[in-house]
Scaffold this active site. Structure first.
Site, PDB file in Angstrom:
ATOM      1  N   LYS A 230      -9.128 -52.942-111.869  1.00 35.76           N
ATOM      2  CA  LYS A 230      -9.148 -51.483-111.885  1.00 35.76           C
ATOM      3  C   LYS A 230     -10.583 -50.987-112.009  1.00 35.76           C
ATOM      4  O   LYS A 230     -11.325 -51.435-112.877  1.00 35.76           O
ATOM      5  CB  LYS A 230      -8.304 -50.984-113.063  1.00 35.76           C
ATOM      6  CG  LYS A 230      -7.998 -49.502-113.072  1.00 35.76           C
ATOM      7  CD  LYS A 230      -7.049 -49.199-114.219  1.00 35.76           C
ATOM      8  CE  LYS A 230      -6.635 -47.740-114.224  1.00 35.76           C
ATOM      9  NZ  LYS A 230      -5.690 -47.458-115.329  1.00 35.76           N
TER      10      LYS A 230
ATOM     11  N   GLU B  23      10.830 -44.617-121.117  1.00 38.79           N
ATOM     12  CA  GLU B  23      11.191 -43.428-121.885  1.00 38.79           C
ATOM     13  C   GLU B  23      12.597 -43.510-122.465  1.00 38.79           C
ATOM     14  O   GLU B  23      12.845 -43.019-123.579  1.00 38.79           O
ATOM     15  CB  GLU B  23      11.066 -42.187-121.004  1.00 38.79           C
ATOM     16  CG  GLU B  23       9.644 -41.831-120.602  1.00 38.79           C
ATOM     17  CD  GLU B  23       9.146 -42.588-119.389  1.00 38.79           C
ATOM     18  OE1 GLU B  23       7.985 -42.398-118.992  1.00 38.79           O
ATOM     19  OE2 GLU B  23       9.932 -43.399-118.825  1.00 38.79           O
TER      20      GLU B  23
ATOM     21  N   ARG C 159      13.647 -38.297-117.752  1.00 43.95           N
ATOM     22  CA  ARG C 159      14.189 -39.632-117.509  1.00 43.95           C
ATOM     23  C   ARG C 159      15.064 -40.115-118.656  1.00 43.95           C
ATOM     24  O   ARG C 159      15.823 -41.074-118.509  1.00 43.95           O
ATOM     25  CB  ARG C 159      13.038 -40.631-117.302  1.00 43.95           C
ATOM     26  CG  ARG C 159      11.929 -40.107-116.424  1.00 43.95           C
ATOM     27  CD  ARG C 159      10.814 -41.102-116.274  1.00 43.95           C
ATOM     28  NE  ARG C 159      10.996 -41.861-115.054  1.00 43.95           N
ATOM     29  CZ  ARG C 159      10.267 -42.919-114.723  1.00 43.95           C
ATOM     30  NH1 ARG C 159       9.333 -43.359-115.525  1.00 43.95           N
ATOM     31  NH2 ARG C 159      10.485 -43.554-113.603  1.00 43.95           N
TER      32      ARG C 159
END
Length: 648
Positions: free
Chosen positions: A281, A367, A395
């Site tokens: 990254k 979640e 969610r």
């Protein structure tokens, strides 16, 4: 001459000789740094997938072959390679979306910017290919962080069930601990692993990946954490091949030739294949690599050399106000604990975690699990605070309803980025929470109007131990404090007309304006415009918008018209709840609700979005005046005006 400028689509990329690809990837990284620095956006993730994106478009035939991006914030390179190189208005009104967008290109198949869903999409598309007799390929790119989401594993369970259905899963693993040399060895072994009839002969974990002691722990523990990197927690070859997936890797994701070789072998295999690519990254940009927090996952507009912001921050953020208060509360109350779903820093829990590391849990992109785990923590005698973006709580609705509320658990949900967020587009606007949560019995919702109210209402929420509570606030910086000039029930009165002034006669005022959260300032501006027209207006902030304050119907009865201003969907939101409460109390008054229309909003700055949907003080003041005029107009004339009003 620039190679990138000549890439108008994947066909141009395929025509480039292999020896030119290194130069192309360098040009792409330079473009990304300067373009994203000018507008803001997701920089680190895209710098890490340059070679992977190039390889994907050289091996597969997009759009016939469906290349799917999980989350989508790493799709900038994909956009460049498919002919979209004008980044001048990236994430701005009329410019490119920060995520895949089907309106932009036939190469963008899905627009999912919520994580862990891509494998479900891939499963469905691969099944459709099989039923319709198509031989096109489906390629799903998913990050190691997204693999912490339960939906990814539900999809894997189904994908592996059909071993004769071609589907390629590319794991973009940007955890930073792997050495590139491992990729070369794994690339060689992968040739054997993807050959039909080959039997597994090597044990991956002991010989190559002796990274952590967690092998043998429950699967969820292995995946614990947002970006832990699944490869460090278990032996991937054994796990995926036991599921029925051929495993290829790990591959050095920055070696285009190696990635292309792995993808071609995966393409030839007539079943589900997982290609494990190791990427870095922020690769190629030193400031990103030196950023230990998130490697420039998202940046604001900045100078690409100094990384200094191009515009001042404008003040303290709502997130930082919450984070500071949580740290103070943590020192006062040992029963308060915190949960995050892979977003410890973005939701403001950094200080709390530093001070109380044993009282905070990052559960990964999960979640649903976070909500149920919070219910368990509350039942065990603690008061958990689950800090999450408003759009992501959608969610976990079933868990909020059936696990937290049904069991009367004292869990506080703190919803960051509520209302119109703007530049991240439709999926990131937090515009549904106050509608969705209205149906949850016993749940209470607070919408603070300023920093002082956020601090106060957070503490009020933490004092509720027998029901769930919600605190919601927006993305932008906190404005000036808005003092109350009075109190009615639990509501703050923010403005009232002067006694005897025009617009107040016979004990009744023209308009009661109910403002929700940060729309309080907008409400005060509406009131000023109305007062200038001779319309008397009372402005109240309910503070707790669910349930509707018991004192509101009686207060409303002293007015001619009620208007509700909220930064939530008009459908089923606070306005609807207020109208129902007035009706239940026998208060027969016109109620005008101003909020977000039931549609997906295009990306733009917050102010531009609000203007486009009519949520400006001038627009709303005009509509309130029209509603007031209709209270004395003939019924026939009023009917057409009401119809016009309802389009908002």
């Amino acid at each position: 001459m620039s190679l990138l400028e000549n890439i108008k689509g994947p066909h141009d990329l395929k025509a480039l000789p292999a020896e030119s690809l290194g130069r192309l990837t360098e040009e792409i990284r330079q473009f990304l740094v300067h373009a994203v620095a000018a507008t803001g956006g997701h920089l680190g993730p895209n710098l890490g997938v340059v070679e992977l994106s190039v390889a994907l478009h050289r091996v597969f035939e997009s759009p016939a072959d469906r290349i799917l991006w999980d989350t989508g914030h790493q799709s900038y390179v994909h956009k460049l390679l498919t002919g979209r190189q004008d980044f001048s208005k990236l994430r701005g009104k009329g410019g490119l979306s920060g995520y895949p967008s089907r309106a932009e290109s036939e190469h963008d198949v899905i627009e999912n910017s919520h994580a862990s869903t891509v494998l479900g999409w891939a499963d469905g598309l691969a099944k459709a290919n099989q039923v319709l007799g198509r031989d096109d390929h489906v390629v799903a790119v998913i990050g190691d962080g997204a693999l912490t989401g339960g939906m990814a594993w539900e999809a894997l369970n189904n994908i592996a069930a059909a071993r004769d259905r071609p589907l390629i899963i590319v794991v973009n693993d940007n955890e930073r601990s792997y050495a590139p040399t491992i990729g070369g060895l794994a690339n060689h072994l992968a040739t054997l692993r993807t050959t039909d009839g080959y039997e597994r002969v090597l044990s991956w974990g002991k010989e190559v990946l002796q990274r952590t002691p967690v092998v043998g722990q429950p699967l969820y523990e292995s995946l614990h954490g947002a970006k832990k990197g699944f490869k460090d927690a278990f032996a991937p070859q054994g796990m995926f091949e036991d599921l029925g997936l051929k495993y290829v890797g790990p591959i050095d994701g920055h070696d285009i030739a190696a990635v292309e070789s792995a993808l071609r072998r995966a393409r030839r295999f007539h079943g589900p294949v997982l290609v494990h690519c190791l990427t870095e990254k922020g690769r190629g940009y030193r400031p990103a690599l030196e950023d230990e927090a998130d490697r420039f996952h998202t940046v604001a507009a900045m100078d690409p050399l100094t990384c200094e912001p191009l515009a001042p921050s404008g003040g303290q953020s709502w997130t930082s106000v919450f984070g500071d208060e949580m740290a103070r509360i943590g020192a006062e109350r040992p029963d308060v604990v915190a949960i995050t779903a892979a977003m410890l820093h973005p939701v403001g829990l950094t200080k709390f975690a530093a001070a109380f590391p044993d009282r905070v849990w990052d559960v990964g992109i999960a979640e649903q699990h976070a909500a149920v785990s919070a219910a368990g923590l509350a039942t065990g005698g603690l008061h958990p605070v689950f800090a999450v973006y408003a759009t992501f709580l959608n969610r976990a609705f079933d868990q909020v309803l059936m696990d937290v509320a049904l069991h009367q658990c004292g869990v506080t949900f703190v919803l960051d980025r509520a209302g119109v967020t703007g530049t991240d587009g439709a999926s990131h606007n937090g515009m549904w929470d106050m509608s969705v949560l209205q149906v949850v019995p016993g749940l209470r919702i607070a919408a603070p109007r300023d920093a002082d109210q956020l601090r106060a209402q957070l503490r009020e929420a933490l004092d509720v131990d027998d029901a769930p509570t919600v605190i919601r606030y927006p993305k932008e910086t906190v404005g000036e404090p808005i003092p109350a000039v009075g109190r009615v029930g639990g509501m703050d009165v923010l403005a009232r007309p002067e006694k005897g002034a025009k617009g107040e006669a016979g004990g009744r005022t023209d308009v009661l304006l109910v403002t929700v959260g940060t729309m309080a300032q907008v409400g005060l501006e509406i009131a000023e415009l109305l007062q200038a027209r001779g319309t008397g207006c009372t402005v109240v902030d309910p503070r707790w918008v669910k349930p509707v304050d018991e004192a509101l119907p009686a207060l409303a009865a002293r007015h001619r018209v009620v208007a509700v201003v909220e930064d939530n969907s008009r459908t089923g939101g606070v306005g609807s709840a207020v109208a129902q409460a007035l009706g239940d109390a026998g208060v027969d008054l016109p109620v005008r609700t101003f909020g977000i229309p039931p549609q997906f909003l295009a990306h733009a700055k917050r102010g531009e979005v609000l203007a486009d949907i009519g949520l400006t003080p001038a627009e709303m003041a005009g509509r309130v005046s029209a509603a007031l005029a209709r209270t004395t107009a003939p019924a026939a004339a009023g009917a057409s005006e009401i119809s016009e009003e309802n389009h908002l």
